[in-house]
Motif scaffolding. Structure first.
Motif, PDB file in Angstrom:
ATOM      1  N   ILE A  72      18.560  34.273  25.470  1.00  0.00           N
ATOM      2  CA  ILE A  72      19.203  35.555  25.151  1.00  0.00           C
ATOM      3  C   ILE A  72      19.228  35.778  23.642  1.00  0.00           C
ATOM      4  CG2 ILE A  72      20.564  35.668  27.275  1.00  0.00           C
ATOM      5  CD1 ILE A  72      22.958  34.599  25.688  1.00  0.00           C
ATOM      6  N   GLY A  73      18.286  35.160  22.949  1.00  0.00           N
ATOM      7  CA  GLY A  73      18.220  35.221  21.492  1.00  0.00           C
ATOM      8  C   GLY A  73      18.051  36.608  20.917  1.00  0.00           C
ATOM      9  N   HIS A  74      17.658  37.568  21.727  1.00  0.00           N
ATOM     10  CA  HIS A  74      17.464  38.938  21.257  1.00  0.00           C
ATOM     11  C   HIS A  74      18.791  39.704  21.123  1.00  0.00           C
ATOM     12  CE1 HIS A  74      17.608  39.085  25.631  1.00  0.00           C
ATOM     13  NE2 HIS A  74      18.019  40.333  25.507  1.00  0.00           N
ATOM     14  N   LEU A  75      19.885  39.171  21.670  1.00  0.00           N
ATOM     15  CA  LEU A  75      21.182  39.834  21.605  1.00  0.00           C
ATOM     16  C   LEU A  75      21.865  39.539  20.266  1.00  0.00           C
ATOM     17  CD1 LEU A  75      22.406  38.948  25.217  1.00  0.00           C
ATOM     18  CD2 LEU A  75      21.369  41.096  24.443  1.00  0.00           C
ATOM     19  N   THR A  76      22.918  40.267  19.958  1.00  0.00           N
ATOM     20  CA  THR A  76      23.649  40.040  18.706  1.00  0.00           C
ATOM     21  C   THR A  76      24.399  38.707  18.768  1.00  0.00           C
ATOM     22  OG1 THR A  76      25.702  41.093  19.440  1.00  0.00           O
ATOM     23  CG2 THR A  76      24.025  42.532  18.406  1.00  0.00           C
TER      24      THR A  76
ATOM     25  N   TYR B 142      27.762  34.718  21.475  1.00  0.00           N
ATOM     26  CA  TYR B 142      28.930  33.840  21.407  1.00  0.00           C
ATOM     27  C   TYR B 142      29.908  34.155  22.544  1.00  0.00           C
ATOM     28  CZ  TYR B 142      33.257  31.683  20.114  1.00  0.00           C
ATOM     29  OH  TYR B 142      34.402  30.944  20.164  1.00  0.00           O
ATOM     30  N   ASN B 143      30.161  35.417  22.826  1.00  0.00           N
ATOM     31  CA  ASN B 143      31.071  35.789  23.910  1.00  0.00           C
ATOM     32  C   ASN B 143      30.554  35.303  25.263  1.00  0.00           C
ATOM     33  OD1 ASN B 143      33.027  36.955  22.299  1.00  0.00           O
ATOM     34  ND2 ASN B 143      32.046  38.964  22.338  1.00  0.00           N
ATOM     35  N   LYS B 144      29.251  35.349  25.475  1.00  0.00           N
ATOM     36  CA  LYS B 144      28.664  34.832  26.716  1.00  0.00           C
ATOM     37  C   LYS B 144      28.862  33.319  26.809  1.00  0.00           C
ATOM     38  CE  LYS B 144      25.106  38.293  27.633  1.00  0.00           C
ATOM     39  NZ  LYS B 144      25.481  38.624  29.005  1.00  0.00           N
ATOM     40  N   ILE B 145      28.644  32.630  25.704  1.00  0.00           N
ATOM     41  CA  ILE B 145      28.836  31.174  25.683  1.00  0.00           C
ATOM     42  C   ILE B 145      30.291  30.840  26.009  1.00  0.00           C
ATOM     43  CG2 ILE B 145      28.912  29.134  24.185  1.00  0.00           C
ATOM     44  CD1 ILE B 145      26.497  30.374  22.661  1.00  0.00           C
ATOM     45  N   ARG B 146      31.229  31.483  25.336  1.00  0.00           N
ATOM     46  CA  ARG B 146      32.650  31.190  25.552  1.00  0.00           C
ATOM     47  C   ARG B 146      33.071  31.471  26.986  1.00  0.00           C
ATOM     48  NH1 ARG B 146      35.538  27.667  23.230  1.00  0.00           N
ATOM     49  NH2 ARG B 146      37.476  28.763  23.270  1.00  0.00           N
ATOM     50  N   SER B 147      32.574  32.552  27.581  1.00  0.00           N
ATOM     51  CA  SER B 147      32.965  32.855  28.962  1.00  0.00           C
ATOM     52  C   SER B 147      32.456  31.775  29.913  1.00  0.00           C
ATOM     53  CB  SER B 147      32.484  34.241  29.384  1.00  0.00           C
ATOM     54  OG  SER B 147      31.094  34.264  29.525  1.00  0.00           O
ATOM     55  N   LYS B 148      31.285  31.220  29.624  1.00  0.00           N
ATOM     56  CA  LYS B 148      30.752  30.115  30.439  1.00  0.00           C
ATOM     57  C   LYS B 148      31.572  28.845  30.214  1.00  0.00           C
ATOM     58  CE  LYS B 148      26.966  32.092  32.091  1.00  0.00           C
ATOM     59  NZ  LYS B 148      26.522  32.054  33.464  1.00  0.00           N
ATOM     60  N   MET B 149      31.977  28.602  28.971  1.00  0.00           N
ATOM     61  CA  MET B 149      32.715  27.386  28.633  1.00  0.00           C
ATOM     62  C   MET B 149      34.070  27.317  29.343  1.00  0.00           C
ATOM     63  SD  MET B 149      31.096  25.469  26.514  1.00  0.00           S
ATOM     64  CE  MET B 149      29.547  25.672  25.684  1.00  0.00           C
ATOM     65  N   ARG B 150      34.684  28.463  29.569  1.00  0.00           N
ATOM     66  CA  ARG B 150      36.005  28.482  30.186  1.00  0.00           C
ATOM     67  C   ARG B 150      36.029  27.789  31.531  1.00  0.00           C
ATOM     68  NH1 ARG B 150      37.415  34.411  29.988  1.00  0.00           N
ATOM     69  NH2 ARG B 150      37.184  34.076  32.193  1.00  0.00           N
ATOM     70  N   THR B 151      34.927  27.816  32.261  1.00  0.00           N
ATOM     71  CA  THR B 151      34.892  27.249  33.599  1.00  0.00           C
ATOM     72  C   THR B 151      34.322  25.831  33.638  1.00  0.00           C
ATOM     73  OG1 THR B 151      32.757  28.303  33.952  1.00  0.00           O
ATOM     74  CG2 THR B 151      34.694  29.517  34.689  1.00  0.00           C
TER      75      THR B 151
ATOM     76  N   LYS C 221      20.312  26.791  16.068  1.00  0.00           N
ATOM     77  CA  LYS C 221      21.592  27.436  15.772  1.00  0.00           C
ATOM     78  C   LYS C 221      22.489  27.500  17.014  1.00  0.00           C
ATOM     79  CE  LYS C 221      23.226  32.122  14.794  1.00  0.00           C
ATOM     80  NZ  LYS C 221      22.784  33.456  14.367  1.00  0.00           N
ATOM     81  N   TRP C 222      21.946  27.969  18.129  1.00  0.00           N
ATOM     82  CA  TRP C 222      22.794  28.197  19.297  1.00  0.00           C
ATOM     83  C   TRP C 222      23.253  26.907  19.946  1.00  0.00           C
ATOM     84  CZ3 TRP C 222      25.406  32.169  19.002  1.00  0.00           C
ATOM     85  CH2 TRP C 222      24.888  33.324  18.433  1.00  0.00           C
TER      86      TRP C 222
END
Length: 180
Positions: free
Chosen positions: A44-48, A53-62, A78-79
């Motif tokens: 998803i490197g084409h996204l801001t 980061y918000n996608k990563i954090r939402s996955k991390m919560r679970t 970087k990611w």
């Protein structure tokens, strides 16, 4: 006798271009325990930066354990650094305990080969004793015990977490053994 397998929710961090085949192999090989894989399935490197980061954090919560596949370019990405950074940050929601979460345990799996590029933040946590590590060749034999040990550390050794580096701002390159 049918024994139910333990489930561990894992986020798997890896270099998409170089190490996708190992992720696919991991998914096929691990049979000793049920692993719920909450990692990002596509690049998803084409996204801001903020959206990623918000996608990563939402996955991390679970998730309770972050598995990092260590190959030749892992420490330059970087990611991957941001995923490790996010994994080590807990969150206490002020009103809804269900939205709170602990830092994840870390499991580093060294892929075949000799030129491993270990992310600095991960190395800090290997050195402190928080991150658990293993070799790819022992995947079938050791994966379950290593994931469970990383899970145990998440609950009992958070004082060993080292997460004070600035986040990596861009991918780096390796020039004559120097990361630039």
């Amino acid at each position: 006798m049918n024994i139910e397998k333990k489930t561990r929710n894992c986020f798997i961090s890896y270099h998409h271009n170089n190490d996708q085949k190992y992720l696919s192999e991991l998914r096929k090989t691990v049979k000793s325990m049920k692993v719920s894989d909450y990692s990002l399935k596509t690049d998803i490197g084409h996204l801001t930066n903020e959206t990623i980061y918000n996608k990563i954090r939402s996955k991390m919560r679970t998730c309770s354990v972050t598995v990092i596949l260590i190959g030749t370019r892992t420490g330059h990405r970087k990611w991957i650094d941001w995923e490790i950074w996010a994994s080590l940050r807990g969150y206490s929601h002020p009103f809804d305990k269900k939205k709170s979460f602990k830092p994840n345990g870390l499991l580093a799996i060294f892929l075949p080969g000799q030129n491993h590029s270990i992310p600095d933040r991960l190395q800090d946590n290997i050195d402190s004793g928080y991150a658990v590590s293993m070799r790819w060749k022992n995947l079938e034999r050791d994966f379950e015990s290593k994931v469970n040990y990383a899970y145990w550390k998440r609950n009992n050794a958070t004082n060993l977490i080292r997460n004070n580096r600035n986040r990596q701002e861009s991918n780096s390159i390796n020039f004559l053994g120097i990361k630039i």
